[in-house]
Every structure is written in structure tokens, then in C-alpha cells.
Design a protein around this motif. Structure first.
Motif, short mmCIF file in Angstrom:
data_model
loop_
_atom_site.label_atom_id
_atom_site.label_comp_id
_atom_site.label_asym_id
_atom_site.label_seq_id
_atom_site.Cartn_x
_atom_site.Cartn_y
_atom_site.Cartn_z
N TYR A 189 0.82 -1.18 -0.05
CA TYR A 189 0.04 -0.05 0.14
C TYR A 189 0.76 1.20 0.05
CZ TYR A 189 -4.32 -2.38 0.01
OH TYR A 189 -5.58 -3.20 -0.28
N ALA A 190 1.98 1.07 0.68
CA ALA A 190 2.99 2.33 0.70
C ALA A 190 3.43 2.50 -0.76
CB ALA A 190 4.06 1.97 1.74
N ALA A 191 3.73 1.70 -1.23
CA ALA A 191 4.37 1.33 -2.78
C ALA A 191 3.41 1.74 -3.74
CB ALA A 191 5.21 0.26 -3.05
N GLY A 192 2.07 1.70 -3.66
CA GLY A 192 1.08 1.76 -4.53
C GLY A 192 1.17 0.46 -5.54
N THR A 193 1.66 -0.75 -5.21
CA THR A 193 1.43 -1.79 -6.06
C THR A 193 1.35 -3.04 -5.28
OG1 THR A 193 2.67 -2.96 -7.85
CG2 THR A 193 4.01 -2.26 -6.16
N HIS A 194 0.28 -3.95 -5.74
CA HIS A 194 0.44 -5.16 -4.78
C HIS A 194 1.44 -6.09 -5.01
CE1 HIS A 194 -2.11 -6.41 -8.17
NE2 HIS A 194 -1.65 -7.62 -8.09
N LEU A 195 2.36 -6.45 -3.88
CA LEU A 195 3.18 -7.31 -3.93
C LEU A 195 2.93 -8.81 -3.84
CD1 LEU A 195 5.63 -5.22 -1.95
CD2 LEU A 195 5.50 -5.16 -4.40
N GLY A 196 2.88 -9.74 -4.86
CA GLY A 196 2.03 -10.84 -4.68
C GLY A 196 0.76 -11.00 -4.71
N PRO A 197 0.10 -12.00 -4.58
CA PRO A 197 -1.39 -12.05 -4.75
C PRO A 197 -2.18 -11.11 -4.00
CG PRO A 197 -0.41 -14.36 -4.58
CD PRO A 197 0.62 -13.25 -3.95
N MET A 198 -3.12 -10.59 -4.80
CA MET A 198 -4.05 -9.73 -3.87
C MET A 198 -4.72 -10.19 -2.84
SD MET A 198 -4.85 -6.43 -4.21
CE MET A 198 -5.53 -5.87 -2.50
N GLN A 199 -5.11 -11.69 -2.92
CA GLN A 199 -5.90 -12.11 -1.78
C GLN A 199 -5.00 -11.90 -0.45
OE1 GLN A 199 -5.91 -13.53 -4.69
NE2 GLN A 199 -7.89 -13.71 -5.25
N ALA A 200 -3.60 -12.27 -0.78
CA ALA A 200 -2.72 -12.41 0.46
C ALA A 200 -2.50 -11.08 1.11
CB ALA A 200 -1.39 -12.80 -0.05
N LEU A 201 -2.99 -9.97 0.78
CA LEU A 201 -3.12 -8.80 1.43
C LEU A 201 -4.29 -8.31 2.04
CD1 LEU A 201 -1.56 -6.45 -1.63
CD2 LEU A 201 -0.41 -7.85 0.20
N LEU A 202 -5.21 -9.12 2.00
CA LEU A 202 -6.66 -9.08 2.63
C LEU A 202 -6.61 -9.75 4.09
CD1 LEU A 202 -8.53 -9.22 -0.45
CD2 LEU A 202 -7.45 -7.27 0.49
N GLU A 203 -7.65 -9.32 4.75
CA GLU A 203 -8.06 -9.83 6.06
C GLU A 203 -9.56 -10.28 5.97
OE1 GLU A 203 -6.92 -8.66 10.04
OE2 GLU A 203 -4.63 -9.13 9.36
#
Length: 292
Positions: free
Chosen positions: A263-277
């Protein structure tokens, strides 16, 4: 954009928060065994040590009383005494800047006894209209917007205009993995509030969440994006000026550093699902794709 991020007892996460403190609006946490929107993850001594390190680094702290249910204690003198003592413990050195709660009564208690603290209405209250904010304007200084409105920029702008006109702040939860308008959401939040008690029972059923069963079907995974409300890291720039900060759910995710970095870089690093809870990534691995 700055981010409100959740505490968890992980050394790499503590290091990341100190490193990126310029991007951190605050670190939110529930203390000890007090019920909240998540099961307690560590002992109080470890938590105090970690929070002390963050405070020493100049990172504001934000206390959660966001359980959906406090049972018979919800209006009791003992409950408010405990709440007051907990707040006072962290407010003494000025590191605590605010409180988030689901309880309008608790909100009034904090505003009366700790007027210097910002009181936010939890996203669990699902406030999504100006009317809803007006009803509680005397109790809260800030509001989390109902997550289903996240991608409706016109709605966000309208609510932000009202907040600006009435001296209120607006916050958005950016990375919820919950399904829109989940019919089991209230039930699930109530279960979480009582997890410690439930764990002691001889239970006849397990409940992981309706989302897991729904997404287990391939045809539902194919339309996952349309049934979710997260804000992609690439779209954070579209929300500059529309909220005071974005909340990142990081209290139980296995890779909180990756969430903040994305989120700080403005690009998802890896699968988007892995960034969610919750992180439903395992369900999507079998599809050979990780994003919409």
C-alpha cells in the motif's frame, strides 16, 4: 496517504513500523484479554514492551474497544472502570491519541473523561450514510465508512464533504477480504467477541465464515472482485484528500510487512488475496491465478 495499521507480536513487523513511521498515522491495538474484533494474540507484558518501543519511536497509538458484544458487562460500572483504567494507562505519556469503539455509550464515556482523545466509530458499526453520522455526531469525532462504499468515490466524496463541514474525520478500511453485505457478518462478529468463552465450551459446530464456503465454488471465485470491497494499492492515489488515513487490517495476516509495503508503494506485491483479512488465497491457488 498515511495508514492506520494493526499491532501483532512480530519482530519484523515492529522493525517495519519503526522504519516506515513517516507513513504511519497510528498503530491500533486491543489490550490484554479485553474483547475486540480479534482474538488476543499475546501476553500483556510482551504487548507493553512492543507498544513502548513504538511510542519511543514517536508512533501514535490507538486503542480498540471494537467488539460487537460485551455481554452483560456492556453497561456495567465494572466494565467502564476497566475501560477507564486501560485508557489512562496508555494516555499518561501522551502516546495514545485515540480510541475506536462500536459502543455509542463507551464513546460518550471517553469523550467525557478523556476529551483530548479522538473517538472513532468502528467499521463494525457499518455506518454508510450521512444520516447515520448525524445521529451520533455528538458521540464521535471520526467515522469509518461502511466498507461496501469504498469503491463508490461519489459516495465517499459526499460523506467527506459532510465530515469537513461538521469538524469530523473520515477513515476507510482498505484491505477487508469480507464479502459485500455478508448475511453472516453480525453473527460472526458476535462469535469473535466471545471467542475466549466459546473456546472453553464443548462445541458441536465450527464456524469459519460464510465467505469460505461461498468461495469454495469455482463459479463464485470467478466473480470474486464484484463481491468484495477492498481498495487495491494501485488505487490509493485516487483517495488522497478523501480520508484522514486508510486502515490496513494487519492483526492476524501472516505477512503484515507485505501489506504495508504494497500500500505504501502503490502496487500489490504478490497475490491480491494475500493482502487481505481474511486471506482467501489458498482457495484461489487451484485456479492458477491470484487477482481478478
Amino acid at each position: 496517504m498515511v495508514f492506520s495499521v494493526g499491532y501483532q507480536p512480530d519482530l519484523a513487523w515492529m522493525d517495519e513500523l519503526v522504519l516506515r513511521r513517516a507513513s504511519i498515522h497510528d498503530v491500533y491495538f486491543a489490550f490484554g484479554a479485553m474483547p475486540s474484533g480479534r482474538f488476543p494474540l499475546t501476553d500483556a507484558d510482551r504487548q507493553l514492551e512492543d507498544l513502548g518501543r513504538l511510542a519511543d519511536a514517536g508512533i501514535p497509538l490507538h486503542l480498540l474497544f471494537n467488539a460487537n458484544c460485551y455481554g452483560a458487562r456492556a453497561l456495567s460500572k465494572a466494565f467502564f472502570t476497566e475501560v477507564g483504567e486501560t485508557i489512562a494507562r496508555f494516555a499518561a505519556d501522551g502516546s495514545l491519541t485515540g480510541v475506536t469503539t462500536t459502543s455509542p455509550v463507551l464513546a460518550r464515556f471517553v469523550k467525557t473523561n478523556f476529551p483530548d482523545l479522538e473517538v472513532r466509530a468502528s467499521v463494525n458499526m457499518e455506518i454508510g450514510t450521512i444520516e447515520g453520522m448525524e445521529y451520533l455526531a455528538e458521540s464521535f469525532d471520526a467515522f469509518y465508512l461502511k466498507r461496501e462504499l469504498n469503491r463508490d468515490l461519489a459516495a465517499v466524496r459526499a460523506v467527506k464533504a459532510w465530515c469537513d463541514a461538521h469538524g469530523k474525520k473520515l477513515y476507510l478500511l482498505a484491505n477487508s477480504g469480507c464479502l459485500n453485505f455478508c448475511s453472516s457478518h453480525v453473527f460472526h462478529d458476535n462469535l469473535v467477541a466471545h471467542e475466549a468463552e466459546i473456546a472453553k465450551e464443548d462445541n458441536g459446530f465450527a464456524f469459519a465464515g460464510t465467505c469460505w464456503a461461498w468461495l469454495a465454488k469455482p463459479e463464485n471465485r470467478a466473480r470474486w472482485y464484484a463481491h468484495t470491497n477492498f481498495i487495491e494499492p494501485e488505487r490509493v492515489v485516487d483517495y488522497e484528500g478523501l480520508c484522514t488515513a486508510m486502515k490496513l487490517a494487519t492483526r492476524i495476516n501472516s505477512h503484515p510487512v507485505r501489506i504495508l509495503e504494497s500500500y505504501a508503494a502503490g502496487t500489490h506485491l504478490g497475490p491480491m488475496q494475500a493482502l487481505l483479512e481474511p486471506n482467501h488465497g489458498k482457495l484461489f491457488e487451484q485456479d492458477g491465478k491470484a487477482t481478478r
